[in-house]
Design a protein around this motif. Sequence first.
Motif, mmCIF file in Angstrom:
data_model
loop_
_atom_site.group_PDB
_atom_site.id
_atom_site.type_symbol
_atom_site.label_atom_id
_atom_site.label_comp_id
_atom_site.label_asym_id
_atom_site.label_seq_id
_atom_site.Cartn_x
_atom_site.Cartn_y
_atom_site.Cartn_z
ATOM 1 N N VAL A 1 0.955 -1.038 -0.104
ATOM 2 C CA VAL A 1 0.014 -0.102 0.059
ATOM 3 C C VAL A 1 0.966 1.304 0.080
ATOM 4 C CG1 VAL A 1 -1.858 1.221 1.326
ATOM 5 C CG2 VAL A 1 -1.718 -1.233 1.188
ATOM 6 N N LEU A 2 0.772 2.195 -0.971
ATOM 7 C CA LEU A 2 1.443 3.559 -1.074
ATOM 8 C C LEU A 2 0.541 4.313 0.019
ATOM 9 C CD1 LEU A 2 3.434 5.556 -2.340
ATOM 10 C CD2 LEU A 2 1.538 6.077 -3.835
ATOM 11 N N SER A 3 1.163 4.785 0.913
ATOM 12 C CA SER A 3 0.733 5.399 1.977
ATOM 13 C C SER A 3 1.402 6.978 2.052
ATOM 14 C CB SER A 3 0.528 4.744 3.513
ATOM 15 O OG SER A 3 0.317 6.012 4.443
ATOM 16 N N PRO A 4 0.902 8.018 2.044
ATOM 17 C CA PRO A 4 1.591 9.324 2.029
ATOM 18 C C PRO A 4 2.419 9.535 3.172
ATOM 19 C CG PRO A 4 -0.358 9.916 1.782
ATOM 20 C CD PRO A 4 -0.514 8.414 2.061
ATOM 21 N N ASN A 5 1.756 9.228 4.479
ATOM 22 C CA ASN A 5 2.360 9.700 5.739
ATOM 23 C C ASN A 5 2.160 8.514 6.538
ATOM 24 O OD1 ASN A 5 0.056 10.091 6.924
ATOM 25 N ND2 ASN A 5 0.432 12.353 7.256
ATOM 26 N N ASP A 6 2.814 8.825 7.834
ATOM 27 C CA ASP A 6 2.737 7.653 8.815
ATOM 28 C C ASP A 6 1.572 7.648 9.562
ATOM 29 O OD1 ASP A 6 5.610 7.189 8.544
ATOM 30 O OD2 ASP A 6 6.060 8.092 10.368
ATOM 31 N N THR A 7 0.780 8.718 9.816
ATOM 32 C CA THR A 7 -0.605 8.683 10.411
ATOM 33 C C THR A 7 -1.709 7.605 9.602
ATOM 34 O OG1 THR A 7 -0.165 10.928 11.105
ATOM 35 C CG2 THR A 7 -2.395 10.004 11.301
ATOM 36 N N LEU A 8 -1.420 8.030 8.480
ATOM 37 C CA LEU A 8 -2.275 7.075 7.351
ATOM 38 C C LEU A 8 -2.078 5.629 7.506
ATOM 39 C CD1 LEU A 8 -3.110 9.733 4.776
ATOM 40 C CD2 LEU A 8 -3.836 9.666 7.086
ATOM 41 N N THR B 1 4.081 2.199 3.058
ATOM 42 C CA THR B 1 5.227 3.190 2.911
ATOM 43 C C THR B 1 4.462 4.237 4.115
ATOM 44 O OG1 THR B 1 4.219 4.321 1.158
ATOM 45 C CG2 THR B 1 5.877 2.866 0.630
ATOM 46 N N GLY B 2 5.331 5.233 4.463
ATOM 47 C CA GLY B 2 4.954 6.452 5.329
ATOM 48 C C GLY B 2 5.846 7.540 5.156
ATOM 49 N N GLN B 3 5.662 8.485 5.938
ATOM 50 C CA GLN B 3 6.458 9.724 5.905
ATOM 51 C C GLN B 3 6.280 10.435 7.433
ATOM 52 O OE1 GLN B 3 6.544 14.036 3.643
ATOM 53 N NE2 GLN B 3 4.872 12.676 3.312
ATOM 54 N N ASP B 4 7.265 11.038 7.993
ATOM 55 C CA ASP B 4 7.294 11.964 9.002
ATOM 56 C C ASP B 4 7.992 11.345 10.305
ATOM 57 O OD1 ASP B 4 5.879 13.771 7.827
ATOM 58 O OD2 ASP B 4 4.055 13.222 8.590
ATOM 59 N N SER B 5 8.598 10.131 10.248
ATOM 60 C CA SER B 5 9.334 9.483 11.334
ATOM 61 C C SER B 5 8.449 9.511 12.790
ATOM 62 C CB SER B 5 10.458 10.272 11.472
ATOM 63 O OG SER B 5 11.316 10.433 10.132
ATOM 64 N N GLU B 6 7.174 9.349 12.675
ATOM 65 C CA GLU B 6 6.479 9.451 13.790
ATOM 66 C C GLU B 6 6.630 8.575 14.851
ATOM 67 O OE1 GLU B 6 2.106 10.145 13.137
ATOM 68 O OE2 GLU B 6 2.890 12.056 12.858
ATOM 69 N N VAL B 7 6.933 8.630 16.048
ATOM 70 C CA VAL B 7 7.443 7.727 17.271
ATOM 71 C C VAL B 7 6.533 6.274 16.870
ATOM 72 C CG1 VAL B 7 7.203 7.126 19.564
ATOM 73 C CG2 VAL B 7 7.970 9.540 18.767
ATOM 74 N N GLU B 8 5.283 6.342 16.749
ATOM 75 C CA GLU B 8 4.533 5.046 16.906
ATOM 76 C C GLU B 8 4.813 4.187 15.618
ATOM 77 O OE1 GLU B 8 3.124 3.544 19.109
ATOM 78 O OE2 GLU B 8 3.541 5.083 20.392
ATOM 79 N N SER B 9 5.319 5.033 14.573
ATOM 80 C CA SER B 9 5.798 4.351 12.995
ATOM 81 C C SER B 9 7.055 3.634 13.235
ATOM 82 C CB SER B 9 5.329 5.426 11.840
ATOM 83 O OG SER B 9 4.039 5.386 11.647
ATOM 84 N N VAL B 10 7.905 4.583 13.891
ATOM 85 C CA VAL B 10 9.439 4.199 14.152
ATOM 86 C C VAL B 10 9.190 2.763 14.843
ATOM 87 C CG1 VAL B 10 11.665 4.634 14.807
ATOM 88 C CG2 VAL B 10 10.290 6.313 13.547
ATOM 89 N N LYS B 11 8.427 2.724 15.842
ATOM 90 C CA LYS B 11 8.302 1.588 16.554
ATOM 91 C C LYS B 11 7.841 0.401 15.836
ATOM 92 C CE LYS B 11 7.060 3.671 21.061
ATOM 93 N NZ LYS B 11 6.061 3.821 21.975
ATOM 94 N N SER B 12 6.967 0.580 15.031
ATOM 95 C CA SER B 12 6.168 -0.289 14.069
ATOM 96 C C SER B 12 7.110 -0.945 13.065
ATOM 97 C CB SER B 12 5.125 0.335 13.289
ATOM 98 O OG SER B 12 4.411 -0.489 12.273
ATOM 99 N N ILE B 13 8.107 0.093 12.533
ATOM 100 C CA ILE B 13 9.219 -0.389 11.560
ATOM 101 C C ILE B 13 9.964 -1.422 12.338
ATOM 102 C CG2 ILE B 13 11.015 0.429 10.240
ATOM 103 C CD1 ILE B 13 9.492 3.066 9.580
ATOM 104 N N MET B 14 10.396 -0.879 13.494
ATOM 105 C CA MET B 14 11.361 -1.761 14.197
ATOM 106 C C MET B 14 10.772 -3.250 14.467
ATOM 107 S SD MET B 14 13.810 -0.013 13.955
ATOM 108 C CE MET B 14 15.346 -0.794 14.479
ATOM 109 N N ALA B 15 9.464 -3.233 14.757
ATOM 110 C CA ALA B 15 8.605 -4.264 14.871
ATOM 111 C C ALA B 15 8.374 -5.231 13.653
ATOM 112 C CB ALA B 15 7.534 -4.156 15.698
ATOM 113 N N GLY B 16 8.659 -4.775 12.388
ATOM 114 C CA GLY B 16 8.456 -5.317 11.237
ATOM 115 C C GLY B 16 7.200 -5.093 10.563
ATOM 116 N N GLU B 17 6.295 -4.094 11.190
ATOM 117 C CA GLU B 17 4.955 -3.979 10.589
ATOM 118 C C GLU B 17 5.204 -2.887 9.569
ATOM 119 O OE1 GLU B 17 1.879 -3.676 13.413
ATOM 120 O OE2 GLU B 17 1.622 -5.858 13.480
ATOM 121 N N GLN B 18 5.227 -1.688 9.704
ATOM 122 C CA GLN B 18 5.317 -0.790 8.736
ATOM 123 C C GLN B 18 6.617 -0.862 8.056
ATOM 124 O OE1 GLN B 18 3.906 3.388 9.983
ATOM 125 N NE2 GLN B 18 5.356 4.101 8.449
#
Length: 369
Positions: free
Chosen positions: A253-260, A279-296
């Motif tokens: 899924v092409l997502s333009p930012n982290d919130t979405l 995908t995402g954008q903005d380096s939001e705290v919850e998204s960086v956690k999600s990336i490290m957890a292998g989701e986003q």
Amino acid sequence: MRKFLTSTLAVGTAALLALSACGSSEREGDTAGNPSGAAKGFAKDALIGVALPSKTSENWVLAGDLFTNGLKEAGFKSDVQYAGASTTVADQQSQITAMITKGAKVIVIGATDAAQLGTQVKQAKEAGAVVVAYDRLITGTADLDYYVAFDNFKVGQLQGQALLDGMKAKKATGPWTIELFSGSPDDNNSGVFFNGAMEVLKPLIDKGEVVVGSGQTDVKQTATQGWKAENAQSRMDSLLTSTYSSGKTLDGVLSPNDTLARAIITSVKGAGKPVPVVTGQDSEVESVKSIMAGEQYSTINKDTRKLVAETINMVKALQAGTDPTINDTKSYNNGSKVVPSYLLAPVIVTKANAAQAYADDPKLGPLTK
Ligand code: GAL
């Protein structure tokens, strides 16, 4: 110019053109504009207005704090305002008018609606204030002086490439099935991000290597009004029901930012499906956690600290009566002029480079250890 024209022609759909027409910039042009005010200078403790949109993502919250503190440190008075959550356009228009009335010498604007500020920008210019578009371009006005932003077309390209890389890492050969999301249509950046991503994805869509499962590529279908998570989540819910309920695999899924991105992931998990590459954008705290957890899968680092610092550097140059540093005079045409810009380079971040990307970020660095 090259990038914008290429992407527009390459995509060539009514949908993309519609998205462009409703507010995206043309990154093309011939000459730089002729900024006002630069030669004059003004008092060292002058008032600087900062009009930001509503707090649709963490970067806007941080920007307000950084402007308040940074302008104070530089010796200026500041008036930092956010548009409200609902009546955003009218709020921002009256905030800017108030800044002009109070005698602000520079007005920095993160536009809530790119196309609705021409009157205010003109009033500012007539009152002798310099207007700087911050992060989001203001369209349809020749009175805008400068643009300071990360290169948002590049953001879109990086997102499109990350989507492909992430899908290839999971499944080496296509076809890959994807869905497309774009941001709020009133934000000029939404079209710029989408055009950048489509420059990368469209050739593969044309070859059938990438398939938009729902066929929804029209801006009315991909847009996320107000950058609101609930709007992205409910659209993803509908897509899962309409297109993926019989077991078809959604690869990305092409997502333009982290919130979405997080809203999309919540929807997919709620439907009991495996999480696709998002995908995402903005380096939001919850998204960086999600990336490290292998989701986003990915985000984009557009370091707000640098963007605000560059904007304040521009204010300082204007105060001293010198020309601010500009590094781009051809990419961002707002429909009335090519706006002299200072562009910073965005950085794609996945789990692989997160620790390095956020090494000096007190909020994000620890999340990647
Ligand atoms: C954009 C900005 C993005 C994201 C989005 C939603 O204009 O460039 O970084 O914050 O707004 O708030």
